[in-house]
Design a protein around this motif. Structure first.
Motif, PDB file in Angstrom:
ATOM      1  N   ARG A 154       1.071  -1.476  -1.150  1.00 25.81           N
ATOM      2  CA  ARG A 154       1.690  -0.641  -2.492  1.00 25.81           C
ATOM      3  C   ARG A 154       3.210  -1.340  -2.478  1.00 25.81           C
ATOM      4  O   ARG A 154       3.272  -0.754  -3.455  1.00 25.81           O
ATOM      5  N   SER A 155       3.674  -0.666  -1.376  1.00 30.11           N
ATOM      6  CA  SER A 155       5.208  -0.657  -0.902  1.00 30.11           C
ATOM      7  C   SER A 155       6.034  -1.797  -1.819  1.00 30.11           C
ATOM      8  O   SER A 155       6.977  -2.378  -2.841  1.00 30.11           O
ATOM      9  N   MET A 156       4.945  -3.213  -1.620  1.00 36.57           N
ATOM     10  CA  MET A 156       5.286  -5.032  -2.719  1.00 36.57           C
ATOM     11  C   MET A 156       5.117  -4.500  -4.114  1.00 36.57           C
ATOM     12  O   MET A 156       5.869  -5.119  -4.311  1.00 36.57           O
ATOM     13  N   GLU A 157       4.188  -4.209  -4.115  1.00 37.99           N
ATOM     14  CA  GLU A 157       3.895  -4.130  -5.702  1.00 37.99           C
ATOM     15  C   GLU A 157       4.534  -3.200  -6.371  1.00 37.99           C
ATOM     16  O   GLU A 157       5.320  -3.719  -7.959  1.00 37.99           O
ATOM     17  N   LYS A 158       5.053  -2.149  -5.789  1.00 41.50           N
ATOM     18  CA  LYS A 158       6.305  -1.531  -6.579  1.00 41.50           C
ATOM     19  C   LYS A 158       7.261  -2.281  -6.676  1.00 41.50           C
ATOM     20  O   LYS A 158       8.547  -2.198  -7.570  1.00 41.50           O
ATOM     21  N   LEU A 159       8.365  -3.060  -5.828  1.00 44.56           N
ATOM     22  CA  LEU A 159       9.243  -3.967  -5.615  1.00 44.56           C
ATOM     23  C   LEU A 159       8.915  -4.877  -6.709  1.00 44.56           C
ATOM     24  O   LEU A 159       9.886  -5.629  -7.589  1.00 44.56           O
ATOM     25  N   VAL A 160       7.869  -5.941  -6.532  1.00 47.25           N
ATOM     26  CA  VAL A 160       7.305  -6.506  -7.838  1.00 47.25           C
ATOM     27  C   VAL A 160       7.899  -6.561  -9.117  1.00 47.25           C
ATOM     28  O   VAL A 160       7.721  -7.029 -10.031  1.00 47.25           O
ATOM     29  N   ARG A 161       6.786  -4.641  -9.227  1.00 52.76           N
ATOM     30  CA  ARG A 161       8.028  -4.480 -10.419  1.00 52.76           C
ATOM     31  C   ARG A 161       8.881  -4.571 -10.824  1.00 52.76           C
ATOM     32  O   ARG A 161       9.581  -4.263 -12.155  1.00 52.76           O
ATOM     33  N   LEU A 162       9.620  -3.316 -10.263  1.00 60.26           N
ATOM     34  CA  LEU A 162      10.825  -3.627 -10.182  1.00 60.26           C
ATOM     35  C   LEU A 162      11.394  -5.073 -10.665  1.00 60.26           C
ATOM     36  O   LEU A 162      12.575  -5.152 -11.443  1.00 60.26           O
ATOM     37  N   ILE A 163      11.323  -6.036  -9.369  1.00 56.62           N
ATOM     38  CA  ILE A 163      11.694  -6.606 -10.472  1.00 56.62           C
ATOM     39  C   ILE A 163      11.553  -7.836 -11.838  1.00 56.62           C
ATOM     40  O   ILE A 163      12.873  -8.072 -12.246  1.00 56.62           O
ATOM     41  N   ASP A 164       9.931  -7.382 -11.734  1.00 55.45           N
ATOM     42  CA  ASP A 164       9.496  -7.871 -13.462  1.00 55.45           C
ATOM     43  C   ASP A 164      10.153  -6.873 -14.728  1.00 55.45           C
ATOM     44  O   ASP A 164      11.100  -7.472 -15.693  1.00 55.45           O
ATOM     45  N   GLU A 165      10.696  -5.523 -14.083  1.00 59.06           N
ATOM     46  CA  GLU A 165      11.746  -5.097 -15.277  1.00 59.06           C
ATOM     47  C   GLU A 165      13.017  -6.330 -15.231  1.00 59.06           C
ATOM     48  O   GLU A 165      13.293  -5.884 -16.695  1.00 59.06           O
ATOM     49  N   GLU A 166      13.915  -6.175 -14.621  1.00 58.57           N
ATOM     50  CA  GLU A 166      15.310  -6.365 -14.290  1.00 58.57           C
ATOM     51  C   GLU A 166      14.993  -8.048 -14.704  1.00 58.57           C
ATOM     52  O   GLU A 166      15.193  -8.453 -15.728  1.00 58.57           O
TER      53      GLU A 166
END
Length: 829
Positions: free
Chosen positions: A141-153
């Motif tokens: 879950r944490s890793m997927e949130k990090l991936v979404r954050l990276i996607d946004e940027e």
């Protein structure tokens, strides 16, 4: 099928009884209703009007529908039970697959890495074999949130996500020369046809081949930034789960611009995560290129040795510095100090290393194939996850960056069989309400339903797992004015809040580092919202000092702090003027020690107003007030002096950079409001820089723009483009000196042409660019492929009012011929 259900109240009556179907085109719901009565059909329709179309219904239609005497049962009827969003029950801790072993007293064996030990103990990961791990649901879950954050940027800078094969052909790697260079570091294998493959640790070869296969890519599509979803670790793991991006640009200047844009995006990611980072110069290694930076999180456990200059901020990996070097070569005065870091990101400017080998070409503005300039950029997703735990956690408790915590809130019901057992239902409703009614907490609230355990044991578990907020539901939740114990793990603050206060706290902005401070300030000053209970309002009023009929004989400060405070204020008048003045003197001295000189002045002044007869005390008050005034004025003066000095240094550095480049500034006559007595031809930075002001340009868009130098020492100029054929202008407020003119013209006259160009003549390939020699009146034609710096360095190019100006004409057009006739035109060499 009716399409005007919302527009006519009689629409439903037209539907056949045996199988009615209503399609409302204003929301994505198609509702099929069989064998309904007229009233039921109207109920369904009204329900959807209430839920979906409050702003679309006209008041006339809405009133007409209400007059239909429809029962309120429409909200509970099973026929209309079609919620817009399903209610999600909160995850239960007892059901999470999280095989923790922190109760087993394990010391972690030979693990010296805090993050790996904590993640193993709390069941975030599970060891498969040396260096390889299972990522369990909570960690994922944490890793997927990090991936979404990276996607946004990545999307902000124009990145496009692709997926490339993990298996790469040996032929690709041999073509780039890296098949032999990588040696045993790379995992290689043969297929059944004896063809060689490798598990691609990076994908420079693959993505360059992909780009090269598209033979008709236009320069208009560049820069192209392709990145793939993370593939294939933790700190000290064999596997490495990474996001890698690759860029393609038209030339070196554009590629470096892209390079710095991606670096800025990486810095933004780490800032949003609340991590302390350092960007260091690094070796290019086997990836190659001419420029490289690493993003490091300072940590004692780090495997990279870093050198940092405390004077100028220069930082580098020790690999790039000569052995034994202690002086900073950048500023010549600072000393390099050594520290350790964890590498979480790496960027490379590749140039044409791969694009030349794979013939990765694009069609430039002259319709000629050209080799693309490349960059590659990597973020270690799992390394960021583990490193953030490493640097933020304590020895026995995980602390997460708020944006990537697996769950934001953990709700703890009371222990089964305890006095507060009735609050269990309150806890369940609270968890479900928070997790469904607040958009930022949807699916983010977990309920610790292990009620056979005490609150204390579950609180300890919650602390170890690092939930940002823990809400304990106890006896106070059953009171007339319910409140909940809320623990903020990051700040270690505990407070008792109503549900409204809890919602206020949990709906703070995601990127606000001061969210807790802002909330606490609001919490201190917010109005009292809970009214007195009607049944005992007189008793409640009698506890308020303002409404007391009789005061208690003995005032206990602990039971009645408000009364004790009022009493001290009342009896303050009993003190002598000397006592009051002495108290204010002491108060002023305390402020003075804190360097709060403004408040110190106020305290000393109030002391003097007491008109005490102690001459010595008054002398001390006068002396101390004078000292506070002196330090206050001195500090303000020093601040102003430092600011002025910095501005002057910046001006001198800018002027030196302009002179160093050989750029000539056209001297202008002083304005009437300027005195010229103190100005001469060699008037230094102030006179020279006055020529950089934009007085008299005549373009309102240019107001306030001026040349500036960025952190890399690159100049950015305001540039004016003149179109005499149409009496129009374009203004670029920050034209990088290293950018070519064709780059900007390609953007300005790309797919969207200006409205005044009705004949569509102003295509980049049709344009000619000129600057005028203001002294001789000659025109000089500019090569569009040249950079702004190349042109400004020409001996006859004089910059007026700090703004280079260029005339734009259509090559060979009648107006161009007429405009140039009689003028001396030279082409720049």
């Amino acid at each position: 099928m009716q399409q005007a259900a919302v527009r006519r109240t009689s629409a439903l009556k037209d539907l056949p009884e045996e199988k009615a179907c209503m399609c409302v085109r204003y929301w994505p719901v198609t509702l099929t209703v069989s064998s309904l009565t007229e009233k039921q059909k109207m109920e369904v329709f009204m329900h959807h009007c209430h839920c979906k179309l409050p702003n679309l219904l006209s008041s006339t239609l809405f009133k007409a529908l209400k007059r239909s005497n429809i029962s309120s049962a429409i909200h509970t009827s099973p026929l209309t039970s079609i919620p817009s969003k399903p209610t999600i029950p909160p995850p239960l801790v007892s059901r999470l697959f999280q095989p923790s072993n922190y109760r087993e007293g394990q010391e972690g064996g030979d693990l010296t890495c805090r993050s790996q030990r904590l993640m193993l103990q709390t069941g975030l990961i599970h060891l498969s074999n040396p260096g390889c791990f299972y990522y369990l649901p909570v960690a994922l879950r944490s890793m997927e949130k990090l991936v979404r954050l990276i996607d946004e940027e990545m999307h902000v800078i124009g990145g496009q996500k692709i997926d490339m094969p993990a298996l790469c052909s040996a032929e690709l790697w041999k073509k780039s020369g890296r098949w032999e260079l990588m040696g045993k570091e790379m995992f290689r294998l043969l297929d059944r046809h004896n063809a060689e493959y490798c598990l691609g640790p990076t994908h420079e070869e693959a993505v360059t081949e992909l780009f090269a296969s598209q033979t008709t890519i236009s320069y208009k599509k560049l820069p192209l930034l392709l990145y793939q979803k993370p593939k294939f670790g933790l700190l000290r793991g064999r596997e490495f789960y990474m996001k890698d991006m690759y860029s393609f640009d038209i030339n070196e200047e554009a590629a470096l611009h892209t390079y710095h844009s991606v670096c800025q995006s990486y810095r933004q990611i780490f800032d949003r995560l609340g991590l302390k980072w350092v960007q260091v110069e690094a070796a290019t290694g086997n990836i190659g290129g001419t420029l490289s930076h690493e993003f490091q999180l300072p940590a004692d456990i780090g495997e990279d040795q870093l050198l940092v200059c405390g004077n100028c901020g220069f930082s580098a990996n020790v690999e790039t510095v000569e052995p034994g070097q202690t002086e900073c070569s950048k500023c010549q005065t600072g000393t390099l100090t050594e520290s350790k870091g964890i590498e979480v990101g790496h960027t490379f400017y590749l140039g044409t290393k791969y694009s030349q080998a794979f013939k990765a070409l694009f069609v430039n503005a002259s319709n000629v194939p050209a080799v693309a300039e490349m960059g590659c950029f990597g973020l270690g997703v799992t390394r960021i996850l583990a490193a953030s735990i490493e640097v933020m956690s304590t020895e026995d408790s995980i602390r997460w960056p708020g944006l990537i915590a697996p769950y934001q809130v953990c709700v703890l019901p009371p222990k089964k069989g305890s006095k507060a057992n009735e609050a269990t239902l309150v806890a369940e409703k609270l968890a479900q309400s928070l997790g469904n009614s607040l958009p930022n907490l949807r699916g983010e609230v977990v309920l610790d339903d292990r009620v056979q355990m005490t609150i204390g044991k579950r609180l300890k578990d919650a602390k170890i797992l690092g939930y940002p907020y823990v809400v304990v539901v106890g006896q106070k939740a059953l009171e007339d004015q319910p409140s909940f114990e809320v623990i903020c793990q990051q700040s270690e603050e505990t407070m008792f809040l109503s549900k409204e206060g809890l919602v206020d706290l949990l709906t703070q902005g995601e990127d606000s580092d001061d969210a807790m401070d802002e909330f606490m300030e609001k919490f201190k000053t917010q109005k009292y919202k809970n009214a007195f209970n009607e049944s005992n309002w007189e008793e409640e009023f009698d506890k308020v000092p303002m409404f007391m009929k009789t005061a208690p004989e003995n005032i206990d400060p602990e039971k009645h702090p408000d009364l004790a405070c009022i009493q001290s204020i009342i009896h303050d008048d009993d003190r002598t003027p000397e006592e009051k003045a002495r108290g204010l003197k002491d108060e002023g001295n305390d402020y003075f020690k804190e360097k709060n000189y403004k408040k110190a002045v106020v305290s000393y002044t109030e002391g003097l107003k007491k008109n005490c007869t102690d001459v010595e005390l008054n002398a001390i008050l006068y002396t101390n007030r004078a000292a506070a005034h002196f330090y206050l004025a001195d500090r303000d003066a020093r601040k102003a002096k430092v600011k002025a000095k910095k501005q002057q240094n910046d001006k001198e550095a800018l002027l030196a950079a302009i002179k160093e480049r050989g750029i000539k500034l056209l001297k202008t006559e002083p304005s009437q409001h300027r005195g010229s007595d103190s100005e001469d031809d060699d008037g230094g930075a102030s006179r020279a820089l006055s020529d950089l002001e934009l007085d008299g340009i005549g373009s309102q868009e240019a107001t306030g723009a001026r040349v500036y130098m960025d952190e890399q020492g690159v100049l950015h100029w305001p540039v004016l483009f003149l179109y005499p054929e149409h009496s129009q202008t374009d203004f670029i407020s920050a034209f990088c000196e290293n950018s070519s003119f064709i780059d900007h013209l390609a953007v300005m006259f790309g797919e969207e042409l200006p409205p005044w160009d009705s004949d569509r003549k102003y295509q980049p390939q049709n344009l000619q660019l000129f600057f005028e020699d203001p002294e001789k009146g000659h025109l000089y034609q500019v090569d569009l492929e040249k950079s702004l710096l190349n042109v400004l360095q020409h001996q006859r190019c004089l910059v007026k009012a700090g703004t280079p100006s260029f005339i734009v004409l259509v090559s060979g057009s009648p107006f161009s011929k007429q405009f140039l006739s009689g003028k001396k035109v030279q082409r720049l060499k």
